[in-house]
Design an enzyme around this catalytic site. Structure first.
Site, PDB file in Angstrom:
ATOM      1  NE  ARG A 239      42.667  46.533  33.524  1.00 10.42           N
ATOM      2  CZ  ARG A 239      42.078  47.571  35.243  1.00 10.42           C
ATOM      3  NH1 ARG A 239      42.119  48.535  34.527  1.00 10.42           N
ATOM      4  NH2 ARG A 239      41.554  46.789  35.827  1.00 10.42           N
ATOM      5  CD  GLU A 268      49.255  49.599  34.105  1.00 15.78           C
ATOM      6  OE1 GLU A 268      49.248  50.492  33.297  1.00 15.78           O
ATOM      7  OE2 GLU A 268      48.200  49.381  35.285  1.00 15.78           O
ATOM      8  CG  HIS A 286      46.180  51.710  37.235  1.00  8.60           C
ATOM      9  ND1 HIS A 286      46.513  50.380  35.089  1.00  8.60           N
ATOM     10  CD2 HIS A 286      44.968  51.572  37.287  1.00  8.60           C
ATOM     11  CE1 HIS A 286      44.899  49.973  36.125  1.00  8.60           C
ATOM     12  NE2 HIS A 286      44.449  50.727  36.300  1.00  8.60           N
TER      13      HIS A 286
HETATM   14  C1  GLV Z   1      40.768  49.851  38.428  1.00 12.13           C
HETATM   15  O1  GLV Z   1      41.971  49.690  37.012  1.00 12.13           O
HETATM   16  C2  GLV Z   1      40.046  48.985  37.873  1.00 12.13           C
HETATM   17  O2  GLV Z   1      39.988  48.282  36.842  1.00 12.13           O
HETATM   18  O3  GLV Z   1      39.838  48.750  39.279  1.00 12.13           O
END
Ligand code: GLV
Length: 326
Positions: A239, A268, A286
């Site tokens: 994250r 982001e 991401h």
């Molecule tokens: C993606 O970042 C998730 O948490 O599934």
């Protein structure tokens, strides 16, 4: 009358269809960006929400949406949701664990190998028309096979990453809030537990896979980057906020570490523009879990959680058990 739900982002049309068999669905197939106020407005009269990590669910939102009974996130991470506030408001919260483990582990490896072997840099060179003759001494990277992999956050995805290292004849070191049981360490290529700082000093490739919480904000900053080997790579598929991005940019500029792979950023989809001037970083938007089968599985998992939550069945991935009254 069917219960009313909101789907906050565009998803597969067949999942909207599936949800429509159970609910009166307000979708967002145009993928409009809802700000906090718009989200609250759209949630009026809704009992459930099929949510995405790009929307925040706060105590203020729960107070302003008194009909809401369930927030079902299509993600394994749920730091966008204030779970204690949801619990206090009697709102069930679910996530989508497990279905994305292998795909996300693949992606951790993708970034590690691309960073180690300078894939983006070489591709940019080729696309810019700069490849006029071949050089023995250009784009020399660091090896992955035979090296030491460091995993910070040895949950299900971290273990899947570690298992893959067997075929690369690697050693695995890891750091986690709690040490794994011996049989899990064995299955994760005999992973060896180290303190965070010892791991940073030892590993050739460090992958971050831990969940975000305020306690791990800037877990990797200037001081920690200074512990790493100058030949090491760092991959963040966890994250934004776990790494101090400005400190990482400085470390990459100074050659304090060799390269990085970054899929998640502070703030982001905005990100520190200084990343763009660096050659030794592979940047992605991401996409750790973004394969067709896995995103399908995540969507159906979130949908099934919502269907259970709103039909008095215990949702399979309930995060706040206190809210479930059988
Ligand atoms: C993606 O970042 C998730 O948490 O599934």
């Amino acid at each position: 009358m069917k219960p009313k739900i909101l789907v906050t982002r565009a998803i597969f049309p067949q999942v909207i269809q599936y949800l429509s068999e159970h609910f009166d669905v307000e979708d967002n197939q145009n993928d409009e960006g809802y700000d906090d106020a718009e989200l609250v407005r759209r949630l009026q009269g809704k009992v459930g929400v099929f949510a995405s990590p790009s929307h925040r669910f706060t105590a203020e939102l729960f107070a302003a949406c008194p009909t809401l009974k369930a927030v079902c996130n299509m993600a394994v991470g749920y730091n966008n949701i204030d779970v204690p506030a949801a619990t206090a408001a009697g709102v069930m919260v679910t996530n989508t664990p497990d279905v994305l483990n292998e795909t996300t582990a693949d992606f951790g490896w993708t970034l590690m190998m691309a960073a180690a072997r300078r894939v983006s840099e070489s591709e940019h060179y080729l696309r810019a028309g700069l490849w006029k003759k071949s050089h023995y001494l250009d784009f020399l990277g660091v090896d992955v096979h035979g090296s030491t992999l460091g995993v910070i956050g040895m949950g299900r995805i971290g273990q899947a990453i570690a298992r893959r290292s067997m075929g690369f004849n690697m050693k695995v070191v890891y750091h986690n809030r709690t040490r794994l049981a011996p049989e899990l360490e064995k299955a994760a290529n005999n992973a060896h537990y180290l303190s965070r700082d010892e791991l940073l000093r030892t590993a050739d490739h460090v992958i971050l896979v831990l969940p975000y919480s305020p306690a791990v904000h800037h877990l990797i900053g200037a001081e920690q980057l200074a512990l790493m080997k100058p030949t090491a790579t760092l991959v963040n598929i966890a994250r934004g906020g776990i790494v101090d991005d400005a400190a990482l940019i400085n470390a990459l500029k100074a050659g304090q570490i060799a390269a990085a792979g970054v899929d998640v950023f502070e703030n982001e989809p905005a990100f520190n523009p200084d990343f763009l001037s660096l050659k030794n970083v592979v940047l992605t938007s991401h996409i750790g879990s973004a394969s067709v089968p896995t995103r399908h599985a995540m969507a159906y998992c979130a949908a099934d959680n919502l269907i259970a939550a709103l039909s008095a069945k215990r949702p399979p991935n309930l995060l706040n058990a206190e809210t479930f009254k059988s």
